[in-house]
Enzyme design. Structure first.
Site, PDB file in Angstrom:
ATOM      1  N   ASP A   1      -5.910  -6.272  -9.037  1.00 52.67           N
ATOM      2  CA  ASP A   1      -4.650  -6.277  -8.292  1.00 52.67           C
ATOM      3  C   ASP A   1      -3.605  -7.131  -9.012  1.00 52.67           C
ATOM      4  OD1 ASP A   1      -2.632  -6.300  -6.359  1.00 52.67           O
ATOM      5  OD2 ASP A   1      -4.050  -6.452  -4.695  1.00 52.67           O
TER       6      ASP A   1
ATOM      7  N   HIS B   1      -4.142  -2.651  -6.256  1.00 53.34           N
ATOM      8  CA  HIS B   1      -3.532  -2.896  -4.949  1.00 53.34           C
ATOM      9  C   HIS B   1      -3.712  -1.724  -3.996  1.00 53.34           C
ATOM     10  CE1 HIS B   1      -1.167  -5.557  -2.497  1.00 53.34           C
ATOM     11  NE2 HIS B   1      -0.260  -4.638  -2.257  1.00 53.34           N
TER      12      HIS B   1
ATOM     13  N   TYR C   1       5.021  -3.655   2.441  1.00 55.63           N
ATOM     14  CA  TYR C   1       6.415  -3.982   2.113  1.00 55.63           C
ATOM     15  C   TYR C   1       7.189  -2.723   1.739  1.00 55.63           C
ATOM     16  CZ  TYR C   1      10.138  -7.106   0.405  1.00 55.63           C
ATOM     17  OH  TYR C   1      11.320  -7.793   0.233  1.00 55.63           O
TER      18      TYR C   1
ATOM     19  N   SER D   1      -1.562  -5.222   2.346  1.00 61.38           N
ATOM     20  CA  SER D   1      -0.498  -5.860   1.585  1.00 61.38           C
ATOM     21  C   SER D   1       0.341  -6.737   2.526  1.00 61.38           C
ATOM     22  CB  SER D   1       0.339  -4.807   0.866  1.00 61.38           C
ATOM     23  OG  SER D   1       1.181  -5.407  -0.085  1.00 61.38           O
TER      24      SER D   1
END
Length: 316
Positions: A268, A297, A93, A182
Site C-alpha cells: 500500500d 490499497h 476519500y 481507506s
C-alpha cells in the site's frame, strides 16, 4: 520469499509508536461530543422505488455537525420479523455511498445498512466555513484550528449516524457495526473510539493512522495535499501537525471498546502498513488483522471479501 514476508510481519507487529496526544486531547473530544449530543437530528426518510423487490430502500438525511444535512441510503430487508443488526458504512476519500444494489450481500442475510455520503462529498453538502481552505480539497479544510478542522465535523457526523439507526424501531441497537475502507476505515475507527454503542468496527486499509509516520512513508493519497499546503506555508508546520494529533487514530484508539477487525496491504502506497500496524498494536479491545502481502490499497479481492462476510456473520 516466505521468510521475507514473515520477517516483515514480525517487524510490523513489534512496532510500538509513542502517542502524540496534546494535554487537552480528551477534554477537546468530550466537549465536542457534548456540543453535538444536544443537537436534533431533523431526520428525513423518503421511500425509493427500487427494482429489487426483496428490500426497502430509503433516501434519508439527518443533521450532523453544525446542522449540515448528511445524505445517506437506508436499506432494510423487505420482510422483517424481529429486530435486525445494522451496518453503517463510510466511503473512501473523494468517493460516495455507491448504488443501493452494492449492499445486497448484507441485505440478503438480514442486515440493515446505512450508507453515508460524507460531508462535502457525494450528495452531502457542508455548511461549515473554513479560514484555511485554499487547496480545494477536504483534508486541509480548517487544518490550522482543531475546532474547525474538517474531520472534527466528519467524526461527529458519524456519531449522529449511530443516533439515526438507533431511532429505527426495526434495528437491534445491541448489534450495530461500523465499516469502511481507506478514509472510511479511518472514520469507522474514530467513531468507534468516540462512541460506545457499536458492537463491531471493520476498517480496511484505514487512513488517519499514525499520521506523521504515514506522511513520511506514503507516496500517494490525500496526505500529499497536506504536504503541498506546508510547502506553501512552512511557517505553519508545527500548527498543522498539532491539529492533526487530535484526529489521529493513534491517539484515539485506546478509547475503542468494541471488537475491531482491520486489513493491511503490504504494497500500500497510500496508507503505509507500518502506520496501520501502529494503531492496531495500540488497540486494547478484542481485535484481529488480515495481512495481504501482495495487495496495495485495493482490498477488492475474493479472499478478503469472503473473510469479511464470515467475520461479520460471526461477530455481529
Amino acid at each position: 520469499m516466505l521468510r521475507h514476508i514473515e520477517e516483515t510481519r514480525r517487524q510490523l507487529e513489534s512496532y510500538s509508536p509513542s502517542l502524540t496526544k496534546q494535554p487537552d486531547h480528551d477534554e477537546f473530544w468530550e466537549k465536542t461530543l457534548k456540543e453535538v449530543g444536544g443537537c436534533a437530528l431533523h431526520e428525513k426518510v423518503e421511500r425509493i422505488s427500487y427494482p429489487i423487490k426483496q428490500i426497502n430502500a430509503y433516501d434519508v438525511s439527518y443533521h450532523g455537525f453544525d446542522d449540515t444535512p448528511i445524505k445517506a441510503f437506508y436499506i432494510t430487508p423487505a420482510k422483517i420479523e424481529e429486530r435486525v443488526p445494522c451496518i453503517i458504512i463510510f466511503h473512501g476519500y473523494a468517493g460516495h455511498k455507491n448504488s443501493v444494489s452494492h449492499y445486497m450481500k448484507w441485505l440478503i442475510q438480514g442486515y440493515a445498512v446505512l450508507a453515508v455520503d460524507c460531508r462535502g462529498q457525494g450528495r452531502t453538502g457542508d455548511y461549515s466555513r473554513y479560514t484555511s481552505d485554499e487547496m480545494g480539497t477536504w483534508v486541509t479544510k480548517g487544518i490550522l484550528d482543531k475546532e474547525e478542522y474538517y474531520y472534527r465535523k466528519v467524526f461527529m457526523d458519524g456519531v449522529k449516524a449511530i443516533d439515526f439507526v438507533c431511532n429505527r424501531e426495526e434495528v437491534d441497537k445491541e448489534r450495530i457495526a461500523l465499516m469502511g475502507a481507506s478514509m472510511g476505515g479511518g472514520i469507522a475507527l474514530a467513531v468507534a473510539a468516540l462512541d460506545d454503542r457499536p458492537k463491531l468496527a471493520v476498517a480496511d486499509v484505514p487512513n488517519l493512522c499514525d499520521i506523521p509516520l504515514a506522511m513520511k512513508l506514503k507516496f500517494e493519497g490525500s496526505l500529499t495535499v497536506v504536504e503541498q499546503f506546508l510547502h506553501r506555508h512552512p511557517e505553519n508546520i508545527e500548527k498543522v501537525y498539532t491539529t492533526l494529533t487530535y484526529f489521529d487514530n493513534l491517539n484515539l484508539c485506546e478509547r475503542i471498546k468494541c471488537r475491531v477487525r482491520m486489513t493491511v496491504g503490504l504494497k500500500d502506497l497510500i496508507c503505509p502498513p507500518m502506520s496501520i500496524f501502529g494503531v492496531y498494536n495500540s488497540i486494547k479491545a478484542p481485535k484481529s488483522i488480515e495481512v495481504f502481502p501482495f495487495s496495495g490499497h485495493d482490498m477488492a479481492i475474493i479472499e478478503h471479501l469472503d473473510k469479511t462476510l464470515a467475520y461479520v456473520n460471526e461477530h455481529l
